[in-house]
Design an enzyme around this catalytic site. Structure first.
Site, mmCIF file in Angstrom:
data_model
loop_
_atom_site.group_PDB
_atom_site.id
_atom_site.type_symbol
_atom_site.label_atom_id
_atom_site.label_comp_id
_atom_site.label_asym_id
_atom_site.label_seq_id
_atom_site.Cartn_x
_atom_site.Cartn_y
_atom_site.Cartn_z
ATOM 1 N N HIS A 60 -94.884 22.270 -0.367
ATOM 2 C CA HIS A 60 -93.817 21.510 0.292
ATOM 3 C C HIS A 60 -93.292 20.571 -0.792
ATOM 4 O O HIS A 60 -93.874 19.516 -1.047
ATOM 5 C CB HIS A 60 -94.354 20.697 1.465
ATOM 6 N N GLN A 63 -92.910 16.645 -0.730
ATOM 7 C CA GLN A 63 -94.092 15.778 -0.634
ATOM 8 C C GLN A 63 -94.556 15.268 -2.002
ATOM 9 O O GLN A 63 -95.315 14.292 -2.070
ATOM 10 C CB GLN A 63 -95.214 16.507 0.112
ATOM 11 N N ARG A 84 -99.852 12.450 8.535
ATOM 12 C CA ARG A 84 -98.635 13.170 8.902
ATOM 13 C C ARG A 84 -97.535 12.204 9.326
ATOM 14 O O ARG A 84 -96.357 12.417 9.027
ATOM 15 C CB ARG A 84 -98.939 14.178 10.022
ATOM 16 N N TYR A 123 -89.154 22.974 5.396
ATOM 17 C CA TYR A 123 -88.785 22.681 6.795
ATOM 18 C C TYR A 123 -87.852 21.499 7.000
ATOM 19 O O TYR A 123 -87.482 21.213 8.143
ATOM 20 C CB TYR A 123 -90.030 22.544 7.672
ATOM 21 N N HIS A 208 -93.734 27.846 11.598
ATOM 22 C CA HIS A 208 -94.540 26.744 11.039
ATOM 23 C C HIS A 208 -96.017 26.843 11.391
ATOM 24 O O HIS A 208 -96.897 26.717 10.544
ATOM 25 C CB HIS A 208 -93.988 25.392 11.506
ATOM 26 N N ARG A 211 -98.640 25.667 16.905
ATOM 27 C CA ARG A 211 -98.261 24.400 17.553
ATOM 28 C C ARG A 211 -96.752 24.316 17.726
ATOM 29 O O ARG A 211 -96.244 23.784 18.703
ATOM 30 C CB ARG A 211 -98.658 23.203 16.659
ATOM 31 N N HIS A 237 -98.915 28.252 8.947
ATOM 32 C CA HIS A 237 -100.086 27.359 8.988
ATOM 33 C C HIS A 237 -100.911 27.782 10.196
ATOM 34 O O HIS A 237 -100.365 27.873 11.295
ATOM 35 C CB HIS A 237 -99.666 25.904 9.229
ATOM 36 N N GLU A 240 -105.785 24.537 10.319
ATOM 37 C CA GLU A 240 -106.075 23.541 9.292
ATOM 38 C C GLU A 240 -107.045 22.477 9.793
ATOM 39 O O GLU A 240 -107.879 21.988 9.044
ATOM 40 C CB GLU A 240 -104.756 22.899 8.845
ATOM 41 N N HIS A 274 -104.200 27.737 5.191
ATOM 42 C CA HIS A 274 -105.280 26.912 5.739
ATOM 43 C C HIS A 274 -105.984 27.636 6.894
ATOM 44 O O HIS A 274 -106.045 27.122 8.011
ATOM 45 C CB HIS A 274 -104.789 25.570 6.293
ATOM 46 N N ASP A 325 -99.572 22.900 -2.088
ATOM 47 C CA ASP A 325 -99.323 22.329 -0.768
ATOM 48 C C ASP A 325 -98.640 20.958 -0.813
ATOM 49 O O ASP A 325 -97.447 20.862 -1.026
ATOM 50 C CB ASP A 325 -100.649 22.289 0.006
HETATM 51 ZN ZN ZN Z 1 -98.476 23.219 4.334
#
Ligand code: ZN
Length: 462
Positions: A60, A63, A84, A123, A208, A211, A237, A240, A274, A325
């Protein structure tokens, strides 16, 4: 047909180390001949110790902009979930030009650290208030520009994010920049396809997580993309966090990997990011699909995710690769070292990653990660071999971690003995030099852009 060549005194091929290797590629940067035990040609490039470039299967990019800035006590007990919230707050402030500045610096760093391609799990699609940009592909273009300018190989994975939790829970305010309907995603995908093809990037898709995407939309998304490209990589994902597993069981009666394997057409095109929390049945069933698991050991450590059962996975011949990541660490060597050390902590044994074919842990892990990373990328980046891209990394024979060692120990020195320095000297992608003297050729310019971005964001932010 043959365009350029390099002669390596030592090169790591899929079968192991070979001496006096001539590697030749065509004008498209694709390797056309690999010949060992030859004498050095009179002209052309030479190298001492050459490795295949490492595909990074999970990033990502944005990040990287707040790496190191979440390492303080924020709640009574910090966790992935409190991290998060900080990450969302940062994501809410990024403009497209800032995304490009971060990604340009990050990709330059990745190349210097031995990653020659990256799967970008992307995203942050919309404006901060959740309204789409006039050009829905604007943020994706920032990433495409960064990859093109730095020369890193790209697998772009636009992310479908729809819900705030299992069972179609509404998304939170800070998630609004991510939200796309399935129809919007498929339209974006169609728009991105020619943009990617123009610069030899691969386009895949990333629901994603379970969830964030409900069963009906997951099925529609996968079918829609498959109808346009049957071989497109699909990344998700999956397991995780322990809470994620518990929430999935409460919602469906099944653990996430078990649910996915029963309800989605998981095969070798899939990458399970993950897959940290699986039971023995899930390890066996997931390995049998041929899917790659995406291990991101430094991030999984940073976020307190848990430890993947590497021996069990390899016992089932499971495929795997590494990803940076959250990009708080950008080093292929450090990911592999952390993977091995996580197993040692857990099992109280040593040399877990070694294999019968390769007793040197570094060699065994490196070759596995190249092979699995290439599969997850959907690009021809599976090492120094005919038909693969000329993505190569040269170790610096004068670096203290490597100097004076026989070649099979040099890679071990690089991965286990370089103490947060890097023994990488030069890096090529598609046969073009990108890193020389351990520095990306655009390093200074990319770094200036990154520092400017940080000044802007941290002046504007909390
Ligand atoms: Zn990720």
């Amino acid at each position: 047909m043959i365009y350029k060549h390099i002669f390596a005194q030592q090169a790591l091929l899929a079968t192991g180390w070979r001496q006096n290797v001539l590697i030749e590629w065509d004008e498209n940067g694709v390797i056309r001949r690999v010949t060992a035990d030859v004498s050095s040609p009179a002209v052309g490039e030479t190298a001492g110790c050459l490795l295949p470039g490492m595909p990074n299967l999970h990033s990502h990019a944005f990040q990287r902009g707040f790496a190191g800035l979440t390492e303080y006590r924020h709640g009574r007990q910090d966790s992935f979930w409190s991290w998060r919230n900080l990450m969302y707050a940062f994501a809410a402030r990024i403009a497209p030009e800032q995304m490009e500045a971060i990604a340009t610096w990050l990709y330059a760093e990745m190349l210097a650290a031995g990653y020659t391609s990256v799967c970008e799990f992307h995203y942050v699609h919309h404006q901060p208030d959740g309204a789409p940009y006039a050009d829905p592909a604007l943020m994706c273009r920032s990433l495409l520009n960064a990859a093109r300018n730095t020369g890193i190989g790209l697998t772009l994975l636009p992310v479908c994010y729809q819900n705030g939790g299992f069972g179609g829970q509404p998304a939170a305010a800070l998630q609004q920049r991510f939200i796309q309907t399935t129809a919007q995603m498929l339209a974006l995908w169609e728009m991105l396809l020619p943009l990617c093809q123009r610069q030899d990037a691969r386009l895949g898709i990333a629901p994603h997580s379970l969830r964030a995407v409900d069963p009906g939309n997951l099925a529609a998304l996968v079918a829609g993309v498959r109808s346009m490209d049957a071989a497109a990589p699909i990344h998700i994902h999956i397991a995780e966090q322990v809470k994620e597993v518990e929430d999935c069981v409460a919602w469906s009666g099944q653990r996430p990997v078990a649910w996915l394997l029963e309800h989605a057409p998981v095969d070798a095109r899939w990458c399970l990011i993950h897959a940290t929390h699986m039971n023995e049945h899930e390890y066996r069933m997931a390995a049998a699909t041929g899917a790659v698991v995406g291990l991101c050991p430094t991030t999984e450590g940073n976020l307190g995710d848990g430890i993947f059962d590497y021996p069990l996975w390899r016992g089932h011949q499971g495929r795997w690769g590494i990803g940076s990541d959250s990009n708080s660490v950008v080093s292929a060597a450090e990911e592999l070292q952390t993977l091995e050390y996580s197993q040692r902590f857990h099992l109280r044994q040593r040399n877990i990653g070694a294999s019968d074919a390769f007793p040197e842990v570094a060699t065994a892990l490196y070759l596995d990660a190249v092979s699995g990373g290439a599969q997850a990328s959907g690009r021809d980046v599976a090492g120094i071999a005919v038909g693969q891209r000329a993505d190569m990394v040269e170790l610096d024979c004068r670096h203290h971690a490597v100097a004076g060692l026989p070649v099979e120990k040099a890679l071990s020195g690089h991965i286990f003995g370089s103490s947060r320095t890097s023994a990488i000297r030069r890096v090529w992608t598609g046969g073009t030099l990108r890193v020389d003297g351990a520095r990306h050729l655009l390093r200074d310019q990319a770094l200036a852009g990154f520092i400017d971005m940080r000044k802007q964001l941290f002046k504007a932010g909390a």
